[in-house]
Scaffold this active site. Structure first.
Site, PDB file in Angstrom:
ATOM      1  N   SER A   1       0.803  -1.225   0.000  1.00  7.43           N
ATOM      2  CA  SER A   1       0.000   0.000   0.000  1.00  7.43           C
ATOM      3  C   SER A   1       0.838   1.278   0.000  1.00  7.43           C
ATOM      4  O   SER A   1       0.333   2.350  -0.305  1.00  7.43           O
ATOM      5  CB  SER A   1      -0.949   0.022   1.202  1.00  7.43           C
ATOM      6  OG  SER A   1      -0.222   0.161   2.402  1.00  7.43           O
TER       7      SER A   1
ATOM      8  N   LYS B   1       1.155   4.517   6.864  1.00  8.72           N
ATOM      9  CA  LYS B   1       0.561   5.381   5.840  1.00  8.72           C
ATOM     10  C   LYS B   1       1.246   6.747   5.871  1.00  8.72           C
ATOM     11  O   LYS B   1       2.050   7.043   6.745  1.00  8.72           O
ATOM     12  CB  LYS B   1      -0.945   5.575   6.067  1.00  8.72           C
ATOM     13  CG  LYS B   1      -1.774   4.297   6.130  1.00  8.72           C
ATOM     14  CD  LYS B   1      -1.872   3.591   4.800  1.00  8.72           C
ATOM     15  CE  LYS B   1      -2.695   2.303   4.928  1.00  8.72           C
ATOM     16  NZ  LYS B   1      -2.652   1.490   3.682  1.00  8.72           N
TER      17      LYS B   1
END
Length: 257
Positions: free
Chosen positions: A70, A142
């Protein structure tokens, strides 16, 4: 006056065969004792080093195994990153562009209260804290795109994300990815963060939790630390490259119209 036992002892020591056997047994016992003590020291030293590493990992610098794609191309599957746990300990807070590891409980994953195998979880947690196992299912890595007070909008006429009315050129995105295939217009509450992966087409992030409690916003206190270095593989060891994508964007609260 000599006793019978003393005579017997002298007789044994004077007997070359018996004396040699006694000496050999004594030497063998001493060697076994020395080996036993040596292994004891090794085990004690190993335990002390493990405890020291766990304490260092808990409070200062934690290895973190990247489990998914991701965050590509910035981070790859299987990378071991080093998370700086002191980055936000002394009054500093996450800034736009920071890559952080956080506990997504209550924002990315729902609190269940279910209890598992406590011993197994303890062992897994210890291995994960040393970067030897995948992190807990509630831990994520993230990039911070919005901080408390920011208005984050997707997208402008050129397909760019806007922060407080200013377009953001995100050169760190995965090649071919759009900034977002999902439109959104949100204001980040104070004390919360809007998180997105760099591989936007392969990242479940704040966008996926807009309709859930918390709206996908991560509380600042849930941030474990900032990813500052790559520790593995050998060819990628070094400081994590920063970004100037958010330089020049207006401060939080500047555009809520």
């Amino acid at each position: 006056m000599d006793t019978e036992e003393q005579h017997l002892e002298r007789d044994r020591s004077s007997d070359p065969v018996t004396g040699a056997e006694e000496g050999s047994r004594s030497t063998h016992v001493r060697e076994e004792t020395a080996v036993s003590m040596s292994w004891g020291r090794v085990i004690a030293l190993g335990l002390a080093c493990t405890v020291a590493l766990l304490l260092f990992s808990t409070f200062v610098l934690q290895p973190f195994l990247v489990p998914s794609g991701s965050m590509q191309p910035t981070l790859r599957i299987g990378d071991r990153v080093l998370v700086n746990k002191l980055a936000y300990r002394f009054g500093s807070e996450p800034r736009r562009g920071d890559v952080v590891v956080f506990d997504g409980t209550g924002s990315f994953v729902q609190e269940t209260g279910a209890e598992g195998n406590a011993f197994g979880e303890l062992l897994h947690g210890a291995a994960a804290s040393l970067g030897l196992a995948e992190p807990a299912g509630s831990d994520f890595v993230k990039r911070v795109v919005g901080v408390g007070g920011d208005r984050v909008v997707c997208c402008d006429r050129r397909g760019r994300i806007e922060v407080n009315g200013d377009p953001v050129t995100e050169r760190y995105l995965y090649p071919g990815d759009r900034p977002s295939a999902v439109a959104f217009d949100i204001v980040v509450p104070d004390g919360r963060l809007w998180m997105m992966g760099d591989h936007r087409g392969n990242s479940r992030d704040s966008r996926d939790h807009l309709g859930q409690p918390g709206g996908g916003m991560v509380p600042v206190e849930r941030v474990i630390g900032r990813v500052d270095w790559l520790g593995w593989p050998l060819g990628r060891i070094g400081s994590l490259e920063g970004t100037d994508a958010f330089v020049g964007t207006r401060p939080p609260g500047a555009d809520h119209g």
